[in-house]
Design a protein around this motif. Structure first.
Motif, PDB file in Angstrom:
ATOM      1  N   TYR A   1       0.729  -1.185   0.002  1.00 35.78           N
ATOM      2  CA  TYR A   1       0.191  -0.181   0.153  1.00 35.78           C
ATOM      3  C   TYR A   1       0.936   1.149  -0.047  1.00 35.78           C
ATOM      4  O   TYR A   1       0.457   2.350  -0.728  1.00 35.78           O
TER       5      TYR A   1
ATOM      6  N   ASP B   1     -12.908   4.642  -1.574  1.00 36.19           N
ATOM      7  CA  ASP B   1     -12.250   3.768  -2.157  1.00 36.19           C
ATOM      8  C   ASP B   1     -12.119   3.739  -3.640  1.00 36.19           C
ATOM      9  O   ASP B   1     -11.059   3.294  -4.288  1.00 36.19           O
ATOM     10  N   ARG B   2     -13.106   4.584  -4.531  1.00 38.00           N
ATOM     11  CA  ARG B   2     -13.045   4.395  -5.791  1.00 38.00           C
ATOM     12  C   ARG B   2     -11.775   5.280  -6.385  1.00 38.00           C
ATOM     13  O   ARG B   2     -11.535   5.089  -7.469  1.00 38.00           O
TER      14      ARG B   2
ATOM     15  N   SER C   1      -8.836   4.683  -5.900  1.00 35.96           N
ATOM     16  CA  SER C   1      -7.539   3.681  -6.163  1.00 35.96           C
ATOM     17  C   SER C   1      -7.674   3.330  -7.590  1.00 35.96           C
ATOM     18  O   SER C   1      -6.683   2.955  -8.090  1.00 35.96           O
ATOM     19  N   ASP C   2      -8.772   3.507  -8.165  1.00 35.27           N
ATOM     20  CA  ASP C   2      -8.965   2.940  -9.569  1.00 35.27           C
ATOM     21  C   ASP C   2      -8.869   4.234 -10.774  1.00 35.27           C
ATOM     22  O   ASP C   2      -8.866   3.931 -11.949  1.00 35.27           O
ATOM     23  N   ASP C   3      -8.735   5.466 -10.158  1.00 33.35           N
ATOM     24  CA  ASP C   3      -8.473   6.384 -11.086  1.00 33.35           C
ATOM     25  C   ASP C   3      -7.504   7.566 -10.554  1.00 33.35           C
ATOM     26  O   ASP C   3      -7.722   8.464  -9.826  1.00 33.35           O
ATOM     27  N   PRO C   4      -6.383   7.448 -11.146  1.00 36.00           N
ATOM     28  CA  PRO C   4      -5.181   8.389 -10.700  1.00 36.00           C
ATOM     29  C   PRO C   4      -5.530   9.556 -10.610  1.00 36.00           C
ATOM     30  O   PRO C   4      -4.915  10.398  -9.854  1.00 36.00           O
TER      31      PRO C   4
END
Length: 124
Positions: A6, A86-87, A89-92
């Motif tokens: 992490y 949390d979302r 993490s999927d969108d830099p």
């Protein structure tokens, strides 16, 4: 993703900000930029510094202020740090936008403190 994985993830996601230092503290991690703490990680949960007018945006995303359990219940100690969605993490790009807002909140909080109470974080 846990522990060292992490931390590596955060280093990669926060690299475009420049000048970010990640330091161990209180069993978790503190995120610093320009010696100001803008985030913390506890048990692989990311919390960003939040300006008071942005708390509603975090709440709308299902976030909650940082707190911890004690024998007598739950204590919210740092209400200006809220769980990041949390979302992110999927969108830099979105992750970076929220991190920039957290840095701005940390800078504003530092400016608002009386001069004798200003503290500098660790040097990167």
């Amino acid at each position: 993703m846990t522990g060292h994985g992490y931390r590596a993830f955060l280093e990669e996601m926060l690299a475009p900000l420049g000048g970010v230092a990640i330091r161990r503290m209180f069993g978790g991690l503190g995120l610093f930029r320009d010696r100001l703490m803008f985030g913390l990680v506890v048990r692989d949960v990311l919390y960003f510094k939040v300006a008071s007018d942005e708390a509603a945006a975090f709440a709308a995303e299902g976030g909650a202020p940082f707190s911890y359990a004690t024998g007598g219940g739950r204590v919210t100690t740092i209400a200006s740090y809220w769980r990041a969605p949390d979302r992110l993490s999927d969108d830099p790009e979105e992750f970076l936008a929220w991190a920039r807002r957290a840095c701005a909140a940390a800078e504003a909080a530092a400016r608002a403190r009386p001069p004798g109470r200003r503290k500098a974080g660790p040097v990167a």
